[in-house]
Design a protein around this motif. Structure first.
Motif, PDB file in Angstrom:
ATOM      1  N   THR A  89      43.339  38.057  38.525  1.00  0.00           N
ATOM      2  CA  THR A  89      44.506  38.635  39.206  1.00  0.00           C
ATOM      3  C   THR A  89      44.214  39.073  40.632  1.00  0.00           C
ATOM      4  O   THR A  89      45.072  39.615  41.311  1.00  0.00           O
ATOM      5  CB  THR A  89      45.058  39.836  38.419  1.00  0.00           C
ATOM      6  N   GLY A  90      43.031  38.881  41.135  1.00  0.00           N
ATOM      7  CA  GLY A  90      42.717  39.234  42.514  1.00  0.00           C
ATOM      8  C   GLY A  90      42.179  40.645  42.623  1.00  0.00           C
ATOM      9  O   GLY A  90      41.982  41.344  41.643  1.00  0.00           O
ATOM     10  N   ASP A  91      41.969  41.050  43.840  1.00  0.00           N
ATOM     11  CA  ASP A  91      41.357  42.349  44.105  1.00  0.00           C
ATOM     12  C   ASP A  91      42.431  43.368  44.479  1.00  0.00           C
ATOM     13  O   ASP A  91      42.789  43.512  45.639  1.00  0.00           O
ATOM     14  CB  ASP A  91      40.330  42.209  45.224  1.00  0.00           C
ATOM     15  N   THR A  92      42.948  44.074  43.495  1.00  0.00           N
ATOM     16  CA  THR A  92      43.997  45.048  43.766  1.00  0.00           C
ATOM     17  C   THR A  92      43.463  46.264  44.522  1.00  0.00           C
ATOM     18  O   THR A  92      44.203  46.887  45.277  1.00  0.00           O
ATOM     19  CB  THR A  92      44.687  45.512  42.468  1.00  0.00           C
ATOM     20  N   PHE A  93      42.178  46.589  44.336  1.00  0.00           N
ATOM     21  CA  PHE A  93      41.599  47.698  45.090  1.00  0.00           C
ATOM     22  C   PHE A  93      41.619  47.394  46.588  1.00  0.00           C
ATOM     23  O   PHE A  93      42.038  48.227  47.394  1.00  0.00           O
ATOM     24  CB  PHE A  93      40.158  47.990  44.647  1.00  0.00           C
ATOM     25  N   LEU A  94      41.184  46.198  46.948  1.00  0.00           N
ATOM     26  CA  LEU A  94      41.177  45.807  48.362  1.00  0.00           C
ATOM     27  C   LEU A  94      42.595  45.824  48.926  1.00  0.00           C
ATOM     28  O   LEU A  94      42.828  46.317  50.029  1.00  0.00           O
ATOM     29  CB  LEU A  94      40.553  44.427  48.529  1.00  0.00           C
ATOM     30  N   TYR A  95      43.539  45.329  48.157  1.00  0.00           N
ATOM     31  CA  TYR A  95      44.938  45.321  48.583  1.00  0.00           C
ATOM     32  C   TYR A  95      45.449  46.744  48.822  1.00  0.00           C
ATOM     33  O   TYR A  95      46.063  47.034  49.845  1.00  0.00           O
ATOM     34  CB  TYR A  95      45.798  44.610  47.537  1.00  0.00           C
ATOM     35  N   THR A  96      45.175  47.645  47.882  1.00  0.00           N
ATOM     36  CA  THR A  96      45.611  49.036  48.013  1.00  0.00           C
ATOM     37  C   THR A  96      44.982  49.684  49.237  1.00  0.00           C
ATOM     38  O   THR A  96      45.669  50.358  50.009  1.00  0.00           O
ATOM     39  CB  THR A  96      45.250  49.833  46.746  1.00  0.00           C
ATOM     40  N   LEU A  97      43.706  49.488  49.419  1.00  0.00           N
ATOM     41  CA  LEU A  97      43.003  50.047  50.575  1.00  0.00           C
ATOM     42  C   LEU A  97      43.581  49.523  51.882  1.00  0.00           C
ATOM     43  O   LEU A  97      43.946  50.299  52.770  1.00  0.00           O
ATOM     44  CB  LEU A  97      41.508  49.727  50.494  1.00  0.00           C
ATOM     45  N   LEU A  98      43.700  48.212  52.005  1.00  0.00           N
ATOM     46  CA  LEU A  98      44.203  47.613  53.247  1.00  0.00           C
ATOM     47  C   LEU A  98      45.639  48.016  53.553  1.00  0.00           C
ATOM     48  O   LEU A  98      45.961  48.379  54.686  1.00  0.00           O
ATOM     49  CB  LEU A  98      44.095  46.086  53.181  1.00  0.00           C
ATOM     50  N   THR A  99      46.507  47.963  52.561  1.00  0.00           N
ATOM     51  CA  THR A  99      47.913  48.287  52.829  1.00  0.00           C
ATOM     52  C   THR A  99      48.097  49.759  53.163  1.00  0.00           C
ATOM     53  O   THR A  99      48.915  50.099  54.022  1.00  0.00           O
ATOM     54  CB  THR A  99      48.819  47.897  51.649  1.00  0.00           C
ATOM     55  N   THR A 100      47.345  50.622  52.516  1.00  0.00           N
ATOM     56  CA  THR A 100      47.450  52.050  52.817  1.00  0.00           C
ATOM     57  C   THR A 100      46.990  52.341  54.231  1.00  0.00           C
ATOM     58  O   THR A 100      47.671  53.038  54.995  1.00  0.00           O
ATOM     59  CB  THR A 100      46.628  52.882  51.810  1.00  0.00           C
ATOM     60  N   VAL A 101      45.848  51.806  54.603  1.00  0.00           N
ATOM     61  CA  VAL A 101      45.307  52.050  55.941  1.00  0.00           C
ATOM     62  C   VAL A 101      46.187  51.409  57.010  1.00  0.00           C
ATOM     63  O   VAL A 101      46.502  52.040  58.030  1.00  0.00           O
ATOM     64  CB  VAL A 101      43.846  51.563  56.039  1.00  0.00           C
TER      65      VAL A 101
END
Length: 171
Positions: free
Chosen positions: A55-67
């Motif tokens: 399903t991909g890297d949801t942690f990276l997505y959360t980090l990038l979109t938040t920042v």
């Protein structure tokens, strides 16, 4: 008119509506960027040998979109307040951010005041992706904006206090 303000103070509902309008305006570029990132960071892939779906890297997505969202909001607030002391929402509601003790509503805020105000308001959002810290940031953000209800006589939020600013009516 409160002492230290060059014009009558803005009402709480004017400040709220201005923030909501700004949020709607900023939601457009934020949505486009986060949508594009979701395709890159969380794109599912199928392993045809095992049949498993990654399903991909949801942690990276959360980090990038938040920042990225925090940086967009910070930059908007900083630029608009430095230029004219008003965001688009504040312009629409006829309110403006000025320094405490200022005798004029002309012009924008000095860079240091605009940076302090934007930093206290949106800066904590940069670490919102950290699980427990995100909860604390949410609580701080709530206290920050509610502060104006018991602050007298200037009705300042914490981000106003940090920058020595008040929000006044200009229309």
């Amino acid at each position: 008119m409160a002492p230290g303000a060059p014009a009558p103070l803005a009402e709480w509902w004017q400040r709220l509506l201005a923030r909501l309008l700004d949020a709607l305006i900023l939601a457009i570029p934020t949505f486009i960027i986060t949508f594009a990132l979701s395709g890159l960071a969380v794109a599912p892939s199928i392993n045809f040998e095992t049949g498993e779906i990654d399903t991909g890297d949801t942690f990276l997505y959360t980090l990038l979109t938040t920042v990225i969202a925090a940086v967009i909001y910070l930059a908007y607030e900083l630029f608009m307040l430095k230029q004219n002391g008003q965001t688009v929402g504040k312009m629409a509601l006829g309110i403006k951010v000025v320094q405490v003790g200022s005798h004029s509503t002309a012009g924008g805020l000095p860079m240091d005041a605009a940076a302090k105000r934007a930093g206290v308001f949106y800066g904590p959002q940069l670490v919102r992706w950290i699980p427990f810290v995100g909860w604390i940031v949410g609580l701080f953000s709530l206290v920050n904006v509610l502060w104006q209800f018991w602050d007298r006589p200037l009705q300042q939020c914490l981000h106003d206090k940090a920058a020595s600013t008040v929000v006044v009516k200009v229309k």
